[in-house]
Design an enzyme around this catalytic site. Structure first.
Site, mmCIF file in Angstrom:
data_model
loop_
_atom_site.group_PDB
_atom_site.id
_atom_site.type_symbol
_atom_site.label_atom_id
_atom_site.label_comp_id
_atom_site.label_asym_id
_atom_site.label_seq_id
_atom_site.Cartn_x
_atom_site.Cartn_y
_atom_site.Cartn_z
ATOM 1 N N GLU A 272 0.848 -1.210 0.000
ATOM 2 C CA GLU A 272 0.000 0.000 0.000
ATOM 3 C C GLU A 272 0.875 1.248 0.000
ATOM 4 O O GLU A 272 0.558 2.234 -0.673
ATOM 5 C CB GLU A 272 -0.948 0.006 1.204
ATOM 6 N N TRP A 275 1.676 1.896 -3.408
ATOM 7 C CA TRP A 275 0.693 2.629 -4.233
ATOM 8 C C TRP A 275 0.963 4.131 -4.170
ATOM 9 O O TRP A 275 0.775 4.862 -5.135
ATOM 10 C CB TRP A 275 -0.743 2.337 -3.771
ATOM 11 N N TRP A 303 -19.749 13.146 -19.870
ATOM 12 C CA TRP A 303 -20.139 13.401 -18.478
ATOM 13 C C TRP A 303 -21.470 14.143 -18.452
ATOM 14 O O TRP A 303 -21.780 14.908 -19.361
ATOM 15 C CB TRP A 303 -19.081 14.266 -17.777
ATOM 16 N N ASN A 339 -10.447 3.876 3.051
ATOM 17 C CA ASN A 339 -10.081 3.688 1.646
ATOM 18 C C ASN A 339 -11.169 2.972 0.844
ATOM 19 O O ASN A 339 -11.482 3.355 -0.285
ATOM 20 C CB ASN A 339 -8.765 2.914 1.546
ATOM 21 N N TRP A 357 -14.823 13.201 -12.878
ATOM 22 C CA TRP A 357 -13.983 12.902 -11.715
ATOM 23 C C TRP A 357 -13.298 14.141 -11.151
ATOM 24 O O TRP A 357 -12.979 14.216 -9.976
ATOM 25 C CB TRP A 357 -12.943 11.820 -12.050
ATOM 26 N N TRP A 380 -8.592 9.103 -8.099
ATOM 27 C CA TRP A 380 -9.843 9.456 -8.774
ATOM 28 C C TRP A 380 -9.856 8.930 -10.201
ATOM 29 O O TRP A 380 -10.855 8.372 -10.659
ATOM 30 C CB TRP A 380 -10.057 10.980 -8.747
HETATM 31 P P1 FAD Z 1 -2.920 2.445 5.183
HETATM 32 O O1 FAD Z 1 -3.800 1.371 4.671
HETATM 33 O O2 FAD Z 1 -2.404 2.308 6.558
HETATM 34 O O3 FAD Z 1 -1.713 2.563 4.134
HETATM 35 C C1 FAD Z 1 -0.424 3.067 4.490
HETATM 36 C C2 FAD Z 1 -0.057 4.236 3.587
HETATM 37 O O4 FAD Z 1 0.037 3.808 2.235
HETATM 38 C C3 FAD Z 1 -1.068 5.357 3.593
HETATM 39 O O5 FAD Z 1 -0.895 6.214 4.677
HETATM 40 C C4 FAD Z 1 -0.823 6.015 2.249
HETATM 41 O O6 FAD Z 1 0.273 6.901 2.293
HETATM 42 C C5 FAD Z 1 -0.455 4.832 1.359
HETATM 43 N N1 FAD Z 1 -1.614 4.325 0.632
HETATM 44 C C6 FAD Z 1 -2.476 3.373 1.044
HETATM 45 N N2 FAD Z 1 -3.380 3.129 0.082
HETATM 46 C C7 FAD Z 1 -3.085 3.933 -0.949
HETATM 47 C C8 FAD Z 1 -3.658 4.140 -2.236
HETATM 48 N N3 FAD Z 1 -4.683 3.448 -2.686
HETATM 49 N N4 FAD Z 1 -3.094 5.067 -3.050
HETATM 50 C C9 FAD Z 1 -2.015 5.781 -2.637
HETATM 51 N N5 FAD Z 1 -1.433 5.622 -1.436
HETATM 52 C C10 FAD Z 1 -1.959 4.707 -0.598
HETATM 53 N N6 FAD Z 1 -4.346 8.859 -0.220
HETATM 54 C C11 FAD Z 1 -3.649 9.958 0.152
HETATM 55 O O7 FAD Z 1 -2.656 9.830 0.857
HETATM 56 N N7 FAD Z 1 -4.027 11.201 -0.261
HETATM 57 C C12 FAD Z 1 -5.135 11.401 -1.044
HETATM 58 O O8 FAD Z 1 -5.432 12.542 -1.400
HETATM 59 C C13 FAD Z 1 -5.898 10.259 -1.412
HETATM 60 N N8 FAD Z 1 -7.030 10.402 -2.170
HETATM 61 C C14 FAD Z 1 -7.744 9.289 -2.531
HETATM 62 C C15 FAD Z 1 -8.877 9.434 -3.340
HETATM 63 C C16 FAD Z 1 -9.623 8.319 -3.724
HETATM 64 C C17 FAD Z 1 -10.822 8.494 -4.618
HETATM 65 C C18 FAD Z 1 -9.219 7.038 -3.308
HETATM 66 C C19 FAD Z 1 -9.998 5.829 -3.727
HETATM 67 C C20 FAD Z 1 -8.095 6.880 -2.528
HETATM 68 C C21 FAD Z 1 -7.334 7.991 -2.126
HETATM 69 N N9 FAD Z 1 -6.176 7.856 -1.325
HETATM 70 C C22 FAD Z 1 -5.460 8.972 -0.982
HETATM 71 C C23 FAD Z 1 -5.618 6.518 -1.000
HETATM 72 C C24 FAD Z 1 -6.060 5.888 0.320
HETATM 73 O O9 FAD Z 1 -7.463 5.929 0.437
HETATM 74 C C25 FAD Z 1 -5.444 6.535 1.546
HETATM 75 O O10 FAD Z 1 -4.046 6.651 1.381
HETATM 76 C C26 FAD Z 1 -5.693 5.689 2.795
HETATM 77 O O11 FAD Z 1 -7.087 5.544 3.006
HETATM 78 C C27 FAD Z 1 -5.055 6.346 4.008
HETATM 79 O O12 FAD Z 1 -5.345 5.630 5.163
HETATM 80 P P2 FAD Z 1 -4.177 4.950 5.991
HETATM 81 O O13 FAD Z 1 -3.073 5.921 6.217
HETATM 82 O O14 FAD Z 1 -4.805 4.355 7.210
HETATM 83 O O15 FAD Z 1 -3.698 3.831 4.982
#
Ligand code: FAD
Length: 450
Positions: A272, A275, A303, A339, A357, A380
């Site tokens: 993650e 990602w 759209w 997420n 989007w 997005w």
């Molecule tokens: P954990 O599950 O603990 O993951 C650890 C770290 O990995 C996160 O803190 C984050 O830095 C990174 N990470 C995890 N999942 C993703 C992912 N899918 N994409 C990119 N990085 C990820 N994340 C953001 O940091 N900033 C945003 O602006 C953002 N916008 C999003 C918009 C949409 C529509 C979606 C579907 C996802 C978005 N995310 C974004 C990704 C993700 O939802 C969040 O990073 C995550 O929910 C953060 O929670 P956590 O720190 O507990 O994640």
């Protein structure tokens, strides 16, 4: 020999290579510049402004304890930074790299102007585990799909160990500084930030406390539990990573030391974090990510013209679709959203309501505390179907099935919806899904005949 440390999205003292390099050069003065003036810079949204204020307040205290002054300035970087260098008589300027297109151009031009003036300038890698130009496909281009990208990252050298605070750190001269309050980053009336204050502790210490809690309580259950909206097992590190209060190197190595005890949760968690890397690499190669479809065939997508009341219903969690509304209210109150639910609300907006989007991305940009220049538009576009992804457009999330699966006892929905009487959905889920697929068919057929 005065060193100017230019802090940006790296608001931390530990594992900060620019701070280490500055301390080796001479007495250190730190600057944070609020740049809303350089052409093309995207101003922060409301929730990230709130976070920035809190984070800078704790950073100033931490720096003060080390005797390093923090100067706050506002304006266009290309003017303010060279002027401050002259004011301080700084002989060296140090920063950690940024990867957005506009930011890279700004940094490159400041670097060459300062070097011409005989100032030493050094930039370091601090905020990504892998520099974007080092991860390439066999034919030398960027990856467009996550799985091979991450495989290539993992096949390379292990990310370096985090750096300690510099052993010898001498504070430099101070300079006139704005007061943080003057920047009015925090809401006044109405004060909508109560939910943010309840939910978060911005700053370097807050970040490390979060990591420690996660490693103890969340990580062991992460692999099986991360998709469940009613379980508190994810790290909640995203805003801390967004502002660089903790580095990905620190997170990587802290998790990696648990590999033996929890192999699958650690693998999943690091992927993650991968990602986040992928989103930034995609942005590096495609700087218009927040404005343009990554897949150009989507430029022709029909759209719906967004009906303000419909968009408002989505933003405020009044669509009548329980999981969507619960998520949007969680976002409004806390500045974050699970997420899984982010994917559901984004799919609902772009597919069931067929709203562009970019409008959803803009709302998230304003309301998320982790609003990130890469991860937000990347995600997005990924959900909308226009982004860097191998999965086909017809992955439309059904909010009711998602709720049954990932909120089986309804606890998440109950938490954010309470016991209110629910209106009926503003759109028929099945009919709108079919309409979205039909619209996609048109652009996909058009692309094939080109
Ligand atoms: P954990 O599950 O603990 O993951 C650890 C770290 O990995 C996160 O803190 C984050 O830095 C990174 N990470 C995890 N999942 C993703 C992912 N899918 N994409 C990119 N990085 C990820 N994340 C953001 O940091 N900033 C945003 O602006 C953002 N916008 C999003 C918009 C949409 C529509 C979606 C579907 C996802 C978005 N995310 C974004 C990704 C993700 O939802 C969040 O990073 C995550 O929910 C953060 O929670 P956590 O720190 O507990 O994640």
């Amino acid at each position: 020999m005065t060193a100017l440390l230019w802090l940006r999205d790296d608001l931390r003292l530990r594992d900060n290579p620019a701070l280490v390099a500055a301390a080796e050069h001479g007495p250190v003065t730190a600057v944070y510049l609020l740049d809303e003036a350089s052409p093309g810079i995207r101003p922060l949204g409301g929730a990230t402004k709130w976070w920035l204020h809190e984070s800078l307040r704790t950073l100033a205290t931490d720096l003060e304890q080390l005797g390093v002054p923090l100067v706050l300035r506002r304006g266009a970087a290309a003017e303010v930074i060279p002027a401050l260098v002259r004011e301080l008589g700084a002989t060296g300027v140090f920063w950690n790299r940024r990867y957005g297109g506009v930011e890279r151009d700004i940094d490159a031009s400041i670097k060459s102007a300062l070097r011409e003036a005989g100032v030493h300038v050094a930039s370091s890698a601090a905020n990504l585990l892998f520099e974007p130009w080092t991860v390439q496909t066999g034919s030398g281009g960027p990856y467009g799909v996550f799985t091979p990208f991450w495989k290539a990252c993992l096949a390379g050298p292990v990310p370096r160990q985090p750096l300690e605070l510099p052993q010898r750190l001498v504070g430099g001269a101070g300079a006139a500084s704005d007061s943080l309050d003057e920047w009015t980053l925090q809401p006044r009336t109405p004060d909508w930030a109560g939910g943010l204050r309840e939910s978060w502790t911005p700053g370097e210490r807050g970040a490390h406390d979060r990591l420690a809690i996660f490693l103890e309580t969340g990580l062991p259950a992460y692999a099986d539990g991360r998709d469940f909206t009613d379980r508190d097992v994810t790290s909640r590190l995203s805003p801390h990573l967004r502002f660089g209060e903790i580095s990905p190197f620190q997170v990587w190595h802290a998790a990696a030391t648990r590999r033996e005890a929890h192999p699958e949760p650690v693998r999943k968690f690091l992927s993650e974090v991968g990602w986040r890397e992928f989103a930034w690499h995609v942005l590096f190669h495609f700087p218009e990510l927040a404005n343009r479809n990554w897949k150009p065939q989507f430029d022709a997508f029909p759209w719906e013209r967004p009906e303000p009341l419909i968009l408002r219903a989505w933003q405020r969690g009044n669509t009548g679709v329980d999981l969507v509304d619960a998520g949007m209210r969680e976002l409004w109150h806390t500045g974050t959203m699970h997420n899984r639910v982010r994917m559901v609300v984004a799919s609902f907006l772009t597919k069931n309501l067929r709203i562009d989007w970019r409008l959803g991305e803009a709302w998230f940009w304003d309301t998320l505390v982790d609003a990130d220049a890469a991860s937000n538009p990347f995600s997005w576009q990924w959900v909308a179907g226009s982004g860097a992804d191998a999965a086909p457009y017809f992955r439309v999330f059904n909010p009711e099935l998602q709720a049954e699966k990932f909120d089986p006892q309804g606890r998440y929905r109950a938490r954010w919806l309470g016991t209110e009487l629910r209106p009926s959905p503003i759109v028929d889920l099945k009919a709108s899904r079919d309409a979205a697929l039909a619209a996609y068919d048109v652009i996909s057929r058009a692309a094939k005949t080109q």
